[in-house]
Scaffold this active site. Structure first.
Site, mmCIF file in Angstrom:
data_model
loop_
_atom_site.group_PDB
_atom_site.id
_atom_site.type_symbol
_atom_site.label_atom_id
_atom_site.label_comp_id
_atom_site.label_asym_id
_atom_site.label_seq_id
_atom_site.Cartn_x
_atom_site.Cartn_y
_atom_site.Cartn_z
ATOM 1 N N SER A 550 0.830 -1.198 0.000
ATOM 2 C CA SER A 550 0.000 0.000 0.000
ATOM 3 C C SER A 550 0.863 1.244 0.000
ATOM 4 C CB SER A 550 -0.913 0.014 1.230
ATOM 5 O OG SER A 550 -1.595 1.239 1.356
ATOM 6 N N TYR A 563 -2.757 -0.223 10.478
ATOM 7 C CA TYR A 563 -2.759 -0.601 9.064
ATOM 8 C C TYR A 563 -1.447 -0.196 8.393
ATOM 9 C CZ TYR A 563 -4.264 -0.796 4.149
ATOM 10 O OH TYR A 563 -4.363 -1.070 2.810
#
Length: 673
Positions: A550, A563
């Site tokens: 990501s 995250y």
């Protein structure tokens, strides 16, 4: 023609009648010449490569019967069979439909309205019995006649036509070493005659056959219990797949049916397997003979692996010698010396091919061959056609021409992909795209129904299979990859995509929030990569591991501690594994998407609402918001991430490893330095 197709579907749907894509059927009727408007007699016959059970009108070749039969006047003998096959093109009616098969002459020359040519196990048992001619006469009298082995072609058509002409009472023939042909004045009569021959052969075998045609049972070769059998198969398949991919990559299929296990536990199986198959359709799929392991299933795994490598080397030498014994200046080049069938007593059969369907069908054909051997040994002695004749079929120029007509393989053909989190969003898009590029895909997801739905949407189990797995559970990961191996023979391409996100400020993020995200993404990727690496190393074929990381692993954003940290962990796993696994030819790369809102399971599970709240926009406008803050002003979709996976794995970046590709529409802060 409608009656013909209905008959084909009935006959072809029952494996007792014929094998997949085996045999053909025809009918004769009048049609209109599109040029003269006059009535002409036509032949409709299954074309080359078609399957009776699924045949459509497009799969029929249509020929002028007068032209086809006129070829008898110019036929120069069996040495010129190839030119007769080429002449079929000049007999086509209109556009001709499908390409005619080599059996077209059989259907056109036999004086009957309807003709069936089939490969039933019971009929081939008679055809391969050492005294098959005597048995045929004893079983059928003059109702069914014997035709000695003849390679399929024009002369075989003449031979059968002569039998029909000289024996008007006959309903068909048994073709030595090959199969059966039947005929009738109506479609119903032809089908009934075919089924009579098949059923009568089976009844004779059942009534007169010896009870143990394969001899006594070898106690130490008895099947392992199912769980142990599958575990041993999963341990061996990647190694065997790597061996049989010496010349070109192969996909695998595993069969442990009672038919296979009983054969491999019998005393006669080594000698019978060495004789090879007989029916041309059989050995074209299974090669001249299988590779047979000569160790019991309880032997230590290391000993089995060592012996398989020795047997594989010997098989390749023997196959090359077989080719060199019979090849001449007109023979096509050797297509590869690896076996298509590997038999492992107590465990089962591994079959291989250029795709899953080819591998599966090869295994089905060898099951047919076992049934044939059982029937022949029950009433006589199994005696297939000799090796020279097998070579003439396997390396026939007409067969080579058919292979050359096949379409070019897709970029990921022969590759097996294991995609986690594939039940929705990015993972679903990746699984679908990899399959469209030719890969076999294992759709792995924690939600069983989602995995099943995605796999079914991709295609049959020859293309995609679902597995249920929580990637944070080591045993579940091991079991899921074992399922992948048993489904397709191994794994080549792993996509670590499973993920979730809980968006909270630091002070609201609980230890549980931290743990669940790290368990799925950091720990889960590690466990999947570790289990997959064992398979990749055993195969010795290289491979790819892709991490869907990501932008958040590079750029710090608000309310995103757990995250972002888990994604940063994944990003460094890419670098570490690229450095460690490169020596095995395994490439490890990452993709850094950002703001993939549409279709995303993560965004739909609450993450989207949280991020929309953080940025002060309506949730339905979140994708647009993310797009406007990028350099390209374009929304990122799951398909864009899937395209990056293909770019990394389909061959154009074959020397790239340790790379992170941003798929974020241009986020300057995330530029890698």
């Amino acid at each position: 023609m409608a009656e013909l197709l209905e008959r084909c579907h009935r006959l072809g749907s029952d494996p007792r009648n014929t094998n997949y894509a085996g045999g053909n059927a025809s009918c004769k009727a009048t049609g209109i010449d599109p040029v003269t408007g006059e009535s002409v007699e036509l032949l409709w016959v299954k074309g080359s490569g078609g399957d009776l059970g699924t045949l459509t009108e497009d799969g029929l070749a249509v020929l002028r019967l007068d032209r086809l039969r006129a070829l008898t006047k110019v036929y120069r003998g069996v040495e010129y069979e190839d030119e007769m096959f080429a002449a079929f093109d000049y007999c086509l009616h209109g556009k001709g439909g499908a390409a005619p098969s080599i059996d077209t002459a059989m259907h056109g020359l036999v004086d009957a309205v309807h003709v069936d040519h089939l490969h039933p196990d019971s009929g081939i048992a008679f055809a391969t019995a050492a005294d098959g001619e005597r048995l045929t006469k004893e079983c059928f009298g003059s109702r069914v006649l014997w035709v000695p082995w003849r390679r399929p072609g024009f002369q075989l058509g003449l031979d059968i036509a002569k039998v029909k002409r000289e024996h008007p009472e006959a309903i068909g023939v048994i073709l030595g070493g090959h199969g059966i042909t039947a005929w009738g004045d109506t479609s119903e009569e032809c089908e009934a005659n075919s089924l009579e021959i098949i059923g009568t052969c089976q009844e004779y075998i059942d009534r007169h056959g010896r009870p143990e045609p394969f001899g006594a049972v070898i106690t130490e070769y008895q099947p392992l219990p199912e769980a142990e059998r599958h575990a041993r198969a999963a341990a061996l398949l990647p190694i065997v797949r790597g061996l049989v991919s010496t010349d070109r990559p192969q996909v695998g299929h595993y069969t442990d049916s009672d038919v296979v296990l009983d054969f491999l536990a019998s005393e006669k199986h080594p000698a019978l397997a060495a004789l090879g198959t007989s029916c041309p359709d059989h050995f074209l799929r299974t090669k001249v003979r299988p590779l047979v392991l000569d160790l019991p299933p309880t032997a230590p795994l290391d000993d089995v692996v060592r012996r398989l490598k020795e047997l594989h080397a010997a098989y390749r030498e023997e196959y090359r010698a077989y080719y060199e014994r019979y090849a001449d200046e007109t023979s096509p080049p050797m297509r590869g010396a690896d076996p298509a069938i590997v038999l492992v007593p107590g465990v089962g059969m591994f079959s291989f091919g250029k795709d899953k369907q080819t591998a599966r069908v090869a295994g089905e054909f060898y099951v047919n061959a076992i049934n044939v051997m059982r029937g022949a040994e029950a009433i006589s002695t199994y005696q297939p056609i000799d090796e020279r004749e097998k070579f003439r079929i396997e390396y026939w120029s007409l067969e080579e021409a058919k292979l050359r007509r096949m379409p070019k393989p897709k970029p990921l053909a022969t590759r097996v992909a294991f995609v986690t989190g594939a039940g929705s969003g990015i993972g679903k898009a990746i699984a679908e795209r990899l399959a469209s590029e030719g890969a076999c895909v294992v759709v792995a997801d924690v939600k069983a129904e989602a995995a099943v739905e995605v796999a079914a949407g991709i295609g049959s189990t020859d293309v995609a299979v679902p597995v249920t797995v929580d990637v944070s559970d080591e045993e579940q990961v091991r079991a899921a990859l074992e399922q992948a191996v048993l489904a397709f023979g191994g794994v080549d391409l792993v996509v670590n995509n499973a993920g979730l996100s809980i968006s909270k400020p630091l002070l609201e993020t609980t230890a549980e929030d931290w743990d669940v995200q790290h368990d799925v993404m950091a720990r889960g990727s590690f466990l999947v990569s570790k289990a997959a690496a064992r398979i990749l190393i055993d195969q010795g074929m290289g491979g790819d591991i892709i991490y869907i990381c990501s932008k958040n692993g590079v750029v710090a954003g608000p309310n995103n501690i757990a995250y972002g940290a888990a994604k940063a962990d994944q990003a460094h796993q890419v670098r570490l594994l690229a450095a460690e696994l490169g020596g095995y030819g395994i490439r490890v790369n990452g993709i850094n998407p950002d703001a993939v809102v549409r279709g995303s399971g993560i965004f739909a599970s609450g993450w989207g609402a949280e991020r929309a709240k953080v940025y002060g926009v309506p949730e339905e406008k979140l994708g647009e918001y993310y797009a406007q803050r990028t350099l390209l002003k374009k929304e990122v979709l799951p398909s864009h991430v899937a395209a990056a996976v293909v770019a990394l794995t389909a061959g154009d970046l074959s020397l790239t490893t340790g790379l992170h590709i941003p798929v974020d529409s241009g986020v300057a802060a995330a530029f890698l330095r």
